[in-house]
Motif scaffolding. Structure first.
Motif, PDB file in Angstrom:
ATOM      1  N   HIS A   1      -2.000  -8.650   6.006  1.00 48.68           N
ATOM      2  CA  HIS A   1      -2.080  -7.994   4.699  1.00 48.68           C
ATOM      3  C   HIS A   1      -1.331  -8.782   3.633  1.00 48.68           C
ATOM      4  O   HIS A   1      -0.492  -9.638   3.943  1.00 48.68           O
TER       5      HIS A   1
ATOM      6  N   HIS B   1       1.018  -8.560   0.062  1.00 53.72           N
ATOM      7  CA  HIS B   1       1.999  -7.668  -0.575  1.00 53.72           C
ATOM      8  C   HIS B   1       1.841  -7.699  -2.089  1.00 53.72           C
ATOM      9  O   HIS B   1       2.382  -8.587  -2.748  1.00 53.72           O
TER      10      HIS B   1
ATOM     11  N   GLU C   1       7.414  -7.120  -0.885  1.00 54.93           N
ATOM     12  CA  GLU C   1       7.833  -6.245   0.216  1.00 54.93           C
ATOM     13  C   GLU C   1       9.263  -6.602   0.620  1.00 54.93           C
ATOM     14  O   GLU C   1       9.618  -7.774   0.718  1.00 54.93           O
TER      15      GLU C   1
ATOM     16  N   HIS D   1       1.309 -11.694   5.465  1.00 50.76           N
ATOM     17  CA  HIS D   1       1.708 -11.929   6.855  1.00 50.76           C
ATOM     18  C   HIS D   1       0.951 -11.007   7.798  1.00 50.76           C
ATOM     19  O   HIS D   1       0.187 -10.138   7.363  1.00 50.76           O
TER      20      HIS D   1
HETATM   21 FE   LIG Z   1       4.146  -6.622   5.171  1.00 51.61          FE
END
Ligand SMILES: [Fe+2]
Ligand SMILES: [Fe+2]
Length: 236
Positions: free
Chosen positions: A183, A185, A189, A219
């Motif tokens: 995903h 960010h 994050e 990541h």
């Molecule tokens: Fe994450």
């Protein structure tokens, strides 16, 4: 020597002094700190110790730290410009409003004054000066209350702690062997690993690790053992 400096030179000195104390304030950079490897730094109060993670200046402005109160330690009375967010990691943290055991999540807004102390000692994750000016609610959540935990994606369990203006804070429990989807960010994050070990393609982060990933970072995280993390997203 300072008596001979004019206003402009004093301003300049203040600017350089601030730069010296500034730490990890470039939010477009990824930062990883394994706090268990850091040494404790003394605070202005005896028996209160800190591990700075990011800060704007020594005793004011934006700061994220791990804070330790030795048994019997207390801090001076203070207000909270732009708020104070606390997660009690170990022991019991107290002020005149009550005693807060490990697992308590607190948000003390601007205008809330207190004189904190700890009888038995405690360790805290503390974020200062990071509230929106419209965020005036005091929050106290006992994250040990199993009825507050929700089913998340896959086998994750999630306890939402706060949400405002696209930024949110939660605790997330990862069962051993859990993989999450890759995903991106949006708004960054920030993770603090409370126990277990968090892992992604960039590294392994044991308990006590603090990972701040910038806006649009990506990541594909997973864990091998049961892991509990604090996560804040959308604020960077
Ligand atoms: Fe994450
Ligand atoms: Fe405080």
């Amino acid at each position: 020597m300072l008596f001979h400096l004019n206003g402009e030179k004093l301003k300049c000195l203040g600017f350089y002094e601030k730069l010296i104390h500034m730490l990890n304030m470039n939010f477009s950079k990824r930062v990883v700190i394994r706090t268990h490897n850091q040494t404790w730094k003394a605070s202005p109060k005896n028996g209160v110790w800190r591990k700075p993670l990011s800060r704007e200046n020594t005793e004011q402005g934006h700061a994220t730290s791990i804070v330790r109160y030795d048994a019997g330690a207390h801090f001076s009375t203070h207000d909270h410009p732009y708020g104070e967010e606390i997660l009690v990691l170990e022991g019991t943290f107290s002020d005149e409003s009550g005693d807060y055991k490990a697992g308590t999540y607190l948000r003390n807004p601007q205008g809330y004054r207190h004189t904190p102390f700890s009888k038995e000692g405690c360790t805290l994750l503390v974020k200062l000066h990071q509230f929106k000016h419209t965020d005036n609610n005091r929050v106290c959540i006992n994250t040990n209350d199993s009825s507050l935990w929700l089913q998340g994606q896959g086998n994750l369990k999630v306890l939402p702690l706060h949400e405002q203006s696209g930024a949110s804070v939660a605790l997330v429990k990862w069962p051993a062997g859990e993989h999450f989807k890759a995903h991106t960010h949006f708004g960054g994050e920030e993770i603090y690993v409370i126990n277990g070990e968090f892992i992604d393609e960039l590294g392994r982060y044991p308990a006590g690790s603090w990972i701040r990933s910038p806006h649009l970072s990506k990541h594909n995280p997973y864990v091998e053992e049961n892991t509990l993390i604090y996560v804040k997203v959308g604020h960077l």
